[in-house]
Scaffold this motif. Structure first.
Motif, PDB file in Angstrom:
ATOM      1  N   GLY A  82      55.651  43.041  43.304  1.00  0.00           N
ATOM      2  CA  GLY A  82      54.255  42.755  42.981  1.00  0.00           C
ATOM      3  C   GLY A  82      53.260  43.380  43.932  1.00  0.00           C
ATOM      4  N   ASP A  83      53.740  44.226  44.846  1.00  0.00           N
ATOM      5  CA  ASP A  83      52.854  44.813  45.860  1.00  0.00           C
ATOM      6  C   ASP A  83      52.184  46.069  45.313  1.00  0.00           C
ATOM      7  OD1 ASP A  83      51.548  45.306  48.247  1.00  0.00           O
ATOM      8  OD2 ASP A  83      53.255  46.354  49.147  1.00  0.00           O
ATOM      9  N   HIS A  84      51.282  45.868  44.349  1.00  0.00           N
ATOM     10  CA  HIS A  84      50.485  46.964  43.828  1.00  0.00           C
ATOM     11  C   HIS A  84      49.156  46.412  43.347  1.00  0.00           C
ATOM     12  CE1 HIS A  84      52.727  46.305  39.781  1.00  0.00           C
ATOM     13  NE2 HIS A  84      53.350  45.580  40.677  1.00  0.00           N
ATOM     14  N   THR A  85      48.266  47.276  42.883  1.00  0.00           N
ATOM     15  CA  THR A  85      46.860  46.927  42.706  1.00  0.00           C
ATOM     16  C   THR A  85      46.439  46.965  41.244  1.00  0.00           C
ATOM     17  OG1 THR A  85      46.420  47.989  44.853  1.00  0.00           O
ATOM     18  CG2 THR A  85      44.511  47.459  43.485  1.00  0.00           C
ATOM     19  N   MET A  86      45.661  45.966  40.841  1.00  0.00           N
ATOM     20  CA  MET A  86      45.027  45.936  39.530  1.00  0.00           C
ATOM     21  C   MET A  86      43.513  46.032  39.722  1.00  0.00           C
ATOM     22  SD  MET A  86      45.090  45.923  36.295  1.00  0.00           S
ATOM     23  CE  MET A  86      46.877  45.862  36.152  1.00  0.00           C
ATOM     24  N   PHE A  87      42.818  46.516  38.709  1.00  0.00           N
ATOM     25  CA  PHE A  87      41.389  46.765  38.800  1.00  0.00           C
ATOM     26  C   PHE A  87      40.633  45.982  37.728  1.00  0.00           C
ATOM     27  CE2 PHE A  87      43.894  50.488  39.910  1.00  0.00           C
ATOM     28  CZ  PHE A  87      43.474  50.731  41.209  1.00  0.00           C
ATOM     29  N   VAL A  88      39.385  45.615  38.057  1.00  0.00           N
ATOM     30  CA  VAL A  88      38.484  45.006  37.082  1.00  0.00           C
ATOM     31  C   VAL A  88      37.131  45.697  37.197  1.00  0.00           C
ATOM     32  CG1 VAL A  88      39.617  42.742  37.068  1.00  0.00           C
ATOM     33  CG2 VAL A  88      37.750  43.168  38.675  1.00  0.00           C
ATOM     34  N   ALA A  89      36.419  45.777  36.086  1.00  0.00           N
ATOM     35  CA  ALA A  89      35.066  46.332  36.084  1.00  0.00           C
ATOM     36  C   ALA A  89      34.267  45.626  34.997  1.00  0.00           C
ATOM     37  CB  ALA A  89      35.079  47.841  35.831  1.00  0.00           C
ATOM     38  N   GLY A  90      32.990  45.379  35.267  1.00  0.00           N
ATOM     39  CA  GLY A  90      32.140  44.727  34.283  1.00  0.00           C
ATOM     40  C   GLY A  90      30.811  44.342  34.893  1.00  0.00           C
ATOM     41  N   GLU A  91      29.882  43.941  34.040  1.00  0.00           N
ATOM     42  CA  GLU A  91      28.528  43.622  34.492  1.00  0.00           C
ATOM     43  C   GLU A  91      28.366  42.172  34.930  1.00  0.00           C
ATOM     44  OE1 GLU A  91      26.234  46.006  34.863  1.00  0.00           O
ATOM     45  OE2 GLU A  91      27.874  47.323  34.223  1.00  0.00           O
ATOM     46  N   ASP A  92      29.264  41.295  34.510  1.00  0.00           N
ATOM     47  CA  ASP A  92      29.124  39.864  34.782  1.00  0.00           C
ATOM     48  C   ASP A  92      30.145  39.438  35.842  1.00  0.00           C
ATOM     49  OD1 ASP A  92      29.805  36.890  34.268  1.00  0.00           O
ATOM     50  OD2 ASP A  92      27.965  37.160  33.122  1.00  0.00           O
ATOM     51  N   SER A  93      29.654  38.983  36.987  1.00  0.00           N
ATOM     52  CA  SER A  93      30.552  38.639  38.090  1.00  0.00           C
ATOM     53  C   SER A  93      31.433  37.434  37.756  1.00  0.00           C
ATOM     54  CB  SER A  93      29.754  38.370  39.370  1.00  0.00           C
ATOM     55  OG  SER A  93      28.811  37.327  39.172  1.00  0.00           O
ATOM     56  N   ASP A  94      30.881  36.458  37.012  1.00  0.00           N
ATOM     57  CA  ASP A  94      31.691  35.298  36.629  1.00  0.00           C
ATOM     58  C   ASP A  94      32.806  35.703  35.678  1.00  0.00           C
ATOM     59  OD1 ASP A  94      30.214  33.542  38.188  1.00  0.00           O
ATOM     60  OD2 ASP A  94      28.860  32.984  36.548  1.00  0.00           O
ATOM     61  N   ALA A  95      32.520  36.632  34.774  1.00  0.00           N
ATOM     62  CA  ALA A  95      33.543  37.102  33.847  1.00  0.00           C
ATOM     63  C   ALA A  95      34.652  37.832  34.599  1.00  0.00           C
ATOM     64  CB  ALA A  95      32.921  38.022  32.797  1.00  0.00           C
ATOM     65  N   LYS A  96      34.282  38.626  35.591  1.00  0.00           N
ATOM     66  CA  LYS A  96      35.301  39.314  36.392  1.00  0.00           C
ATOM     67  C   LYS A  96      36.129  38.311  37.176  1.00  0.00           C
ATOM     68  CE  LYS A  96      32.385  42.405  38.163  1.00  0.00           C
ATOM     69  NZ  LYS A  96      31.879  43.589  38.911  1.00  0.00           N
ATOM     70  N   ARG A  97      35.481  37.233  37.619  1.00  0.00           N
ATOM     71  CA  ARG A  97      36.231  36.186  38.313  1.00  0.00           C
ATOM     72  C   ARG A  97      37.231  35.528  37.357  1.00  0.00           C
ATOM     73  NH1 ARG A  97      32.149  33.460  39.738  1.00  0.00           N
ATOM     74  NH2 ARG A  97      31.738  34.794  41.522  1.00  0.00           N
ATOM     75  N   THR A  98      36.809  35.301  36.135  1.00  0.00           N
ATOM     76  CA  THR A  98      37.715  34.728  35.133  1.00  0.00           C
ATOM     77  C   THR A  98      38.910  35.632  34.893  1.00  0.00           C
ATOM     78  OG1 THR A  98      35.922  33.522  34.034  1.00  0.00           O
ATOM     79  CG2 THR A  98      37.875  34.018  32.710  1.00  0.00           C
ATOM     80  N   ALA A  99      38.656  36.935  34.758  1.00  0.00           N
ATOM     81  CA  ALA A  99      39.749  37.888  34.560  1.00  0.00           C
ATOM     82  C   ALA A  99      40.676  37.912  35.773  1.00  0.00           C
ATOM     83  CB  ALA A  99      39.186  39.280  34.297  1.00  0.00           C
ATOM     84  N   THR A 100      40.107  37.835  36.963  1.00  0.00           N
ATOM     85  CA  THR A 100      40.899  37.851  38.189  1.00  0.00           C
ATOM     86  C   THR A 100      41.768  36.598  38.289  1.00  0.00           C
ATOM     87  OG1 THR A 100      39.243  39.196  39.327  1.00  0.00           O
ATOM     88  CG2 THR A 100      40.777  37.976  40.710  1.00  0.00           C
ATOM     89  N   GLU A 101      41.232  35.461  37.860  1.00  0.00           N
ATOM     90  CA  GLU A 101      42.021  34.228  37.858  1.00  0.00           C
ATOM     91  C   GLU A 101      43.203  34.335  36.896  1.00  0.00           C
ATOM     92  OE1 GLU A 101      39.102  31.311  36.915  1.00  0.00           O
ATOM     93  OE2 GLU A 101      38.300  31.208  38.975  1.00  0.00           O
ATOM     94  N   LEU A 102      42.975  34.976  35.751  1.00  0.00           N
ATOM     95  CA  LEU A 102      44.085  35.170  34.818  1.00  0.00           C
ATOM     96  C   LEU A 102      45.127  36.108  35.422  1.00  0.00           C
ATOM     97  CD1 LEU A 102      45.414  34.721  32.094  1.00  0.00           C
ATOM     98  CD2 LEU A 102      44.001  36.563  31.163  1.00  0.00           C
ATOM     99  N   LEU A 103      44.670  37.158  36.085  1.00  0.00           N
ATOM    100  CA  LEU A 103      45.603  38.065  36.756  1.00  0.00           C
ATOM    101  C   LEU A 103      46.407  37.330  37.827  1.00  0.00           C
ATOM    102  CD1 LEU A 103      43.320  41.207  36.995  1.00  0.00           C
ATOM    103  CD2 LEU A 103      45.558  41.126  35.855  1.00  0.00           C
ATOM    104  N   ALA A 104      45.761  36.421  38.543  1.00  0.00           N
ATOM    105  CA  ALA A 104      46.486  35.629  39.547  1.00  0.00           C
ATOM    106  C   ALA A 104      47.556  34.768  38.878  1.00  0.00           C
ATOM    107  CB  ALA A 104      45.508  34.763  40.333  1.00  0.00           C
ATOM    108  N   ALA A 105      47.246  34.220  37.715  1.00  0.00           N
ATOM    109  CA  ALA A 105      48.240  33.436  36.977  1.00  0.00           C
ATOM    110  C   ALA A 105      49.424  34.299  36.574  1.00  0.00           C
ATOM    111  CB  ALA A 105      47.598  32.797  35.744  1.00  0.00           C
ATOM    112  N   TYR A 106      49.147  35.556  36.254  1.00  0.00           N
ATOM    113  CA  TYR A 106      50.227  36.486  35.919  1.00  0.00           C
ATOM    114  C   TYR A 106      51.056  36.846  37.146  1.00  0.00           C
ATOM    115  CZ  TYR A 106      48.439  37.671  31.202  1.00  0.00           C
ATOM    116  OH  TYR A 106      48.059  37.651  29.879  1.00  0.00           O
TER     117      TYR A 106
END
Length: 243
Positions: free
Chosen positions: A176-200
């Motif tokens: 799991g030692d590698h990097t995923m990326f997020v991009a978007g205009e809404d910081s809360d939405a990016k946080r939501t996506a990041t939380e889902l990535l953490a669950a993964y």
């Protein structure tokens, strides 16, 4: 990490990527609603798809609890998160057509705007045929087009730089030692996506800024293919940003 509350998530698309997300989300305890263009047609198919995936009806029977709907009904069922796995050529028109069902929600878009069969002066041959053309490219991206078309939707471009089987199970490569990326205009939405990535299972998620950075992620698809060809088909790999 498992879901501690009943949360309904929509996954749009029934290909290999959509199946990977749906299965992993169900495993984590989410209520999963999968969207397809025509439910009856999807369930009626008896042959593997173009990527060799078994008929969806067979796959669905092995994953009880996952529900299949039209794109609109799946999106409407989601509490907050809709994962877009519709092929890049049709994603914009399809999402625009169900905009009312997406309003106010977070759409995590991993579609790549591949244009198959395009005429090219210098085609790139691969074992599976000519590498498809990216359209849009350079001065626009599919992620940006979706955000412009759906101003009431919070679009996050992510999941693009890995096979989706790796997105949902990052520890399958290098622990799991590698990097995923997020991009978007809404910081809360990016946080939501990041939380889902953490669950993964992701521990290294890099925020690339606004949705304009979707251009870089989408154009990286060709580099990802080049690396995959160099390593040999079937060899999955990760990308690590070394600070």
């Amino acid at each position: 990490m498992t879901n501690t509350k009943t949360t309904k998530i929509a996954v749009l698309g029934t290909g290999g990527g959509g199946r990977a997300h749906a299965a992993r989300l169900a495993e984590l305890g989410y209520e999963v609603h999968v969207g397809t263009r025509d439910v009856e047609a999807t369930l009626a198919r008896s042959e593997p798809d173009m990527m060799g995936n078994p008929p969806y009806k067979e796959w669905l029977a092995d994953h009880p609890g996952i529900q299949l709907h039209t794109f609109a009904d799946a999106a409407a069922a989601a509490d907050e998160i809709v994962i877009n796995g519709i092929d890049g050529h049709n994603a914009l028109s399809t999402l625009t057509g169900i905009s009312a069902c997406l309003s106010g929600k977070v759409v995590i878009d991993y579609a790549v705007p591949y244009l198959y069969g395009a005429e090219m002066d210098h085609p790139w041959p691969t074992p599976w045929g000519t590498m498809p053309k990216l359209d849009p490219c350079d001065t626009d991206s599919l992620g940006e087009q979706i955000q412009r078309a759906l101003p009431d939707v919070k679009v996050v471009k992510s999941f693009v730089t890995q096979e989706q089987e790796t997105v949902v199970n990052p520890k399958g490569i290098g622990g799991g030692d590698h990097t995923m990326f997020v991009a978007g205009e809404d910081s809360d939405a990016k946080r939501t996506a990041t939380e889902l990535l953490a669950a993964y299972g992701w521990s290294d998620v890099l925020d690339l800024g606004g949705i304009v950075s979707a251009r870089g992620m989408e154009m990286y698809a060709h580099m990802h293919s080049a690396i995959g060809l160099a390593l040999g088909l079937g060899n999955h790999f990760g990308v690590k940003i070394v600070r």
